[in-house]
Design a protein around this motif. Structure first.
Motif, PDB file in Angstrom:
ATOM      1  N   CYS A   1      -8.012   5.640   6.869  1.00 39.81           N
ATOM      2  CA  CYS A   1      -7.789   5.594   5.433  1.00 39.81           C
ATOM      3  C   CYS A   1      -7.987   7.330   4.578  1.00 39.81           C
ATOM      4  CB  CYS A   1      -7.628   4.559   4.595  1.00 39.81           C
ATOM      5  SG  CYS A   1      -7.636   4.992   3.083  1.00 39.81           S
TER       6      CYS A   1
ATOM      7  N   CYS B   1     -10.764   7.276   1.359  1.00 38.33           N
ATOM      8  CA  CYS B   1     -11.989   6.513   1.497  1.00 38.33           C
ATOM      9  C   CYS B   1     -12.670   7.520   3.423  1.00 38.33           C
ATOM     10  CB  CYS B   1     -12.224   5.190   1.392  1.00 38.33           C
ATOM     11  SG  CYS B   1     -11.352   4.487   2.903  1.00 38.33           S
TER      12      CYS B   1
ATOM     13  N   CYS C   1     -11.502   0.687  -2.192  1.00 39.56           N
ATOM     14  CA  CYS C   1     -10.453   1.714  -2.091  1.00 39.56           C
ATOM     15  C   CYS C   1      -9.216   0.728  -2.291  1.00 39.56           C
ATOM     16  CB  CYS C   1     -10.451   2.348  -0.617  1.00 39.56           C
ATOM     17  SG  CYS C   1      -8.906   3.266  -0.517  1.00 39.56           S
TER      18      CYS C   1
ATOM     19  N   ASP D   1      -6.436   1.694  -1.682  1.00 36.94           N
ATOM     20  CA  ASP D   1      -5.240   2.676  -0.485  1.00 36.94           C
ATOM     21  C   ASP D   1      -5.621   1.542   0.462  1.00 36.94           C
ATOM     22  OD1 ASP D   1      -4.177   4.155  -2.148  1.00 36.94           O
ATOM     23  OD2 ASP D   1      -4.595   5.837  -0.745  1.00 36.94           O
ATOM     24  N   CYS D   2      -6.694   1.128   0.642  1.00 37.00           N
ATOM     25  CA  CYS D   2      -6.504   0.312   2.439  1.00 37.00           C
ATOM     26  C   CYS D   2      -7.304  -1.165   2.073  1.00 37.00           C
ATOM     27  CB  CYS D   2      -7.813   0.962   3.106  1.00 37.00           C
ATOM     28  SG  CYS D   2      -9.465   1.328   2.827  1.00 37.00           S
TER      29      CYS D   2
HETATM   30 ZN   LIG Z   1      -9.330   3.680   2.189  1.00 38.32          ZN
END
Ligand SMILES: [Zn+2]
Ligand SMILES: [Zn+2]
Length: 237
Positions: free
Chosen positions: A25, A28, A51, A53-54
């Motif tokens: 990712c 992060c 995080c 996004d992930c």
């Molecule tokens: Zn992440």
């Protein structure tokens, strides 16, 4: 048999389409954690959060596996063989290691806990380690005594019902119950005999019963009946 999630075979639980891989990712940097620094009146304050996004995993799937949509697990109907030890009862729990659902992010499987429910039996009644059983016998068997067949968990046995057995008499068959799952000691079987009164007699049968009744008037065949009517007589004197 049960429905549960199992590791996706197509991607081996990775969640990525075959031939592709997870990517670290970028938001992060693979740590899964985002650190934010805020200025407050008291100075700088650091907060950490997963995080977005992930989802805190540190890696991102660009091309998800089409079978599990990137989750790494699929629902499946599975057959598992379970060894049921003798003596289990309602709510006994049998743990089966590793047969639960797969862990998050291709983690190890959880455990399966099988909770036992015991179906009622057609003839045996269970009372802890003991078994109760009711056996109907005929009037002549009760009066004259007879050898009756008693079903037990490990086969039929012969039992001698003595002459003059009263309805509701219970006899005990030692060790013919259920083996205690902890101590291994078997319980007992309690057999209660009920005396069935014949119904739907034809005229010849009725005649036979009346003749028998006549004969039974002599002597002291009916002790309880006699004693009861004596007490009733005294009560109304
Ligand atoms: Zn992440
Ligand atoms: Zn998959």
């Amino acid at each position: 048999q049960l429905n549960k999630y199992v590791k996706c075979k197509t991607c081996s639980g990775e969640g990525t389409a075959p031939g592709t891989h997870k990517r670290t990712c970028s938001r992060c940097g693979g740590s899964g954690v985002i650190t934010q620094v805020r200025k407050t009146m008291l100075g700088q304050m650091q907060t950490q959060s997963p995080c977005p996004d992930c989802n805190g995993t540190g890696s991102v799937i660009d091309t998800p596996c089409s079978d599990c949509h990137g989750t790494g697990k699929v629902k499946s109907r599975v057959k598992i063989e379970v060894n049921i030890p003798a003596g289990v009862d309602n709510d006994s729990v049998i743990p089966i290691r590793g047969q639960g659902e797969p862990g998050e992010n291709n983690g190890p499987n959880g455990d399966l806990y099988v909770v036992i429910k015991v179906k009622p039996h057609e003839i045996f009644q269970r009372n802890g380690s003991d078994i109760r059983l009711e056996i109907p016998i005929s009037f002549d068997q009760a009066a004259l005594g007879d050898e009756i067949v008693v079903p037990t968990l490990d086969g039929k046995i012969q039992y001698k019902v003595p002459a003059g057995t009263q309805p509701g008499t219970t006899f005990r068959l030692k060790g013919k119950g259920i083996r205690n799952i902890r101590t291994g000691r078997p319980g007992d079987m309690y057999v209660t005999v009920t005396v069935e009164v014949p119904t739907k007699l034809n005229s010849a049968q009725k005649k036979a019963v009346r003749t028998m009744a006549e004969h039974l008037k002599e002597g002291s065949c009916y002790k309880k009946k006699q004693s009861f009517s004596d007490k009733v007589k005294k009560f109304f004197e």
